[in-house]
Design an enzyme around this catalytic site. Structure first.
Site, PDB file in Angstrom:
ATOM      1  N   HIS A   1       0.813  -1.223   0.000  1.00 29.00           N
ATOM      2  CA  HIS A   1       0.000   0.000   0.000  1.00 29.00           C
ATOM      3  C   HIS A   1       0.843   1.269   0.000  1.00 29.00           C
ATOM      4  O   HIS A   1       0.344   2.345  -0.329  1.00 29.00           O
ATOM      5  CB  HIS A   1      -0.997  -0.013   1.175  1.00 29.00           C
ATOM      6  CG  HIS A   1      -0.414   0.283   2.518  1.00 29.00           C
ATOM      7  ND1 HIS A   1      -0.162  -0.691   3.456  1.00 29.00           N
ATOM      8  CD2 HIS A   1      -0.036   1.452   3.105  1.00 29.00           C
ATOM      9  CE1 HIS A   1       0.327  -0.141   4.554  1.00 29.00           C
ATOM     10  NE2 HIS A   1       0.419   1.159   4.362  1.00 29.00           N
TER      11      HIS A   1
ATOM     12  N   ASP B   1       0.043  -7.656   1.405  1.00 31.77           N
ATOM     13  CA  ASP B   1       0.407  -6.239   1.487  1.00 31.77           C
ATOM     14  C   ASP B   1       1.925  -6.051   1.507  1.00 31.77           C
ATOM     15  O   ASP B   1       2.456  -5.255   2.270  1.00 31.77           O
ATOM     16  CB  ASP B   1      -0.224  -5.586   2.722  1.00 31.77           C
ATOM     17  CG  ASP B   1      -0.118  -4.059   2.691  1.00 31.77           C
ATOM     18  OD1 ASP B   1       0.002  -3.496   1.578  1.00 31.77           O
ATOM     19  OD2 ASP B   1      -0.147  -3.430   3.770  1.00 31.77           O
TER      20      ASP B   1
ATOM     21  N   SER C   1       4.713   2.520   7.863  1.00 32.17           N
ATOM     22  CA  SER C   1       4.346   1.368   7.037  1.00 32.17           C
ATOM     23  C   SER C   1       5.523   0.889   6.194  1.00 32.17           C
ATOM     24  O   SER C   1       6.165   1.678   5.493  1.00 32.17           O
ATOM     25  CB  SER C   1       3.187   1.731   6.111  1.00 32.17           C
ATOM     26  OG  SER C   1       1.993   1.882   6.833  1.00 32.17           O
TER      27      SER C   1
END
Length: 326
Positions: A42, A72, A161
């Site tokens: 992402h 992911d 992230s």
């Protein structure tokens, strides 16, 4: 830093917003001397260009080796001198225990190379435990797949992230991916999640070899048999995995697996009974562990065969399923 071009939009018959470039910040870490970098899917999704800033303030372009939406994860590659790269080693996430000390490194809110510390708050594996449902499972990918996860109270925020969650030996035991804010804020409230390193190692190895990752599936949704359910409804076995639904056109459907249709509730949990009960996969007893079944399936490739020992009513039989690609 990933740059994405947002298309022009017609707001009304008289006005159109122009196309514009939007940048997103994330984190990542080097895994080898070839310049391969792990991050979240992402973080770079839809990016038209990606740049990586190293600790010596050198910025370089990165290309995408491959991505996997189901976990992911993404692997990038930079062309830089091997002597300038310090790879991180992976640890064994299956050896983690709740309470273990961990450290998260990343770029929260653009604050480069921020370090936070905490403990392992919980460990999640898809299908394990009677309370792990799609609705409350903490880490779900964009295509609705449950990802093996580590919960931590090490502060994780936007920009973290793709960064590493590390143990006290300096090994990567997770990739920081998501946070839970309780709807009260946009920042850390002590509940962050990382993708388990054993999953990361498996997916990254596939991406480096073929440019993509594949995931075998039977094509069923299942739930573990509980002692209360087995006793109350006089099931033929005290342990097993109930087939609750079968996806049309899947390997399970072609093999003739039957789903339960009778909806019952036991101790606050809903089951669909009357269908097949799987007790063994490739000769391995499952107990009532959905996670064990999923682990066995994960060891196979799409197109492979999986032998399932099942109970249909009181009759025991064996079916062979050709696994499909998720």
């Amino acid at each position: 830093t990933s740059t994405q071009t947002v298309k022009a939009q017609q707001v009304n018959p008289f006005f159109q917003t122009p196309a514009q470039k939007v940048q997103a910040l994330g984190s990542g870490f080097v895994i080898d001397k070839q310049g391969d970098i792990v991050t979240n899917y992402h973080v770079i999704q839809g990016a038209t260009s990606i740049e990586v800033l190293f600790s010596n303030n050198v910025t370089t372009k990165a290309t995408v080796v491959g991505t996997d939406i189901s976990t992911d994860l993404a692997v990038l590659r930079v062309k830089i001198s091997p002597s300038a790269l310090t790879p991180l080693a992976f640890g064994d996430s299956s050896a983690l225990e709740v309470g273990d000390s961990v450290v998260a490194i990343g770029n929260p809110f653009g604050l480069d190379r921020t370090v936070t510390s905490g403990i392992v708050s919980a460990i999640y594996n898809p299908g394990e435990g009677s309370t792990a449902t799609q609705e409350n499972y903490p880490v779900i990918s964009q295509n609705n797949v449950q990802i093996p996860a580590i919960q931590t109270d090490a502060a994780i925020n936007h920009g973290n992230s793709g960064g590493p969650l590390m143990n006290t030996l300096g090994q990567v035991i997770g990739v920081n991916s998501q946070i839970e804010t309780g709807g009260t804020s946009q920042g850390n409230v002590g509940i962050g999640f990382a993708i388990q390193s054993n999953t990361v190692k498996e997916i990254v190895a596939q991406i480096l070899k073929t440019g993509k990752a594949t995931h075998a599936q039977i094509g069923i949704s299942v739930v573990g048999v509980t002692p209360q359910l087995a006793s109350l409804y006089r099931l033929p076995v005290k342990q097993g995995v109930l087939v609750e639904s079968v996806k049309a056109g899947s390997g399970a459907a072609k093999a003739g697996l039957k789903a339960g249709k009778q909806k019952v509730s036991v101790a606050g949990q809903t089951f669909f009974i009357g269908g097949d009960i799987i007790v063994k996969a490739d000769g391995v007893s499952l107990g009532s562990s959905v996670g064990k079944l999923e682990s066995i399936v994960a060891d196979h490739k799409p197109g492979g065969k999986l032998s399932l020992e099942i109970y249909r009513g009181n009759a025991k039989t064996t079916v062979t399923v050709t696994l499909s690609n998720r």
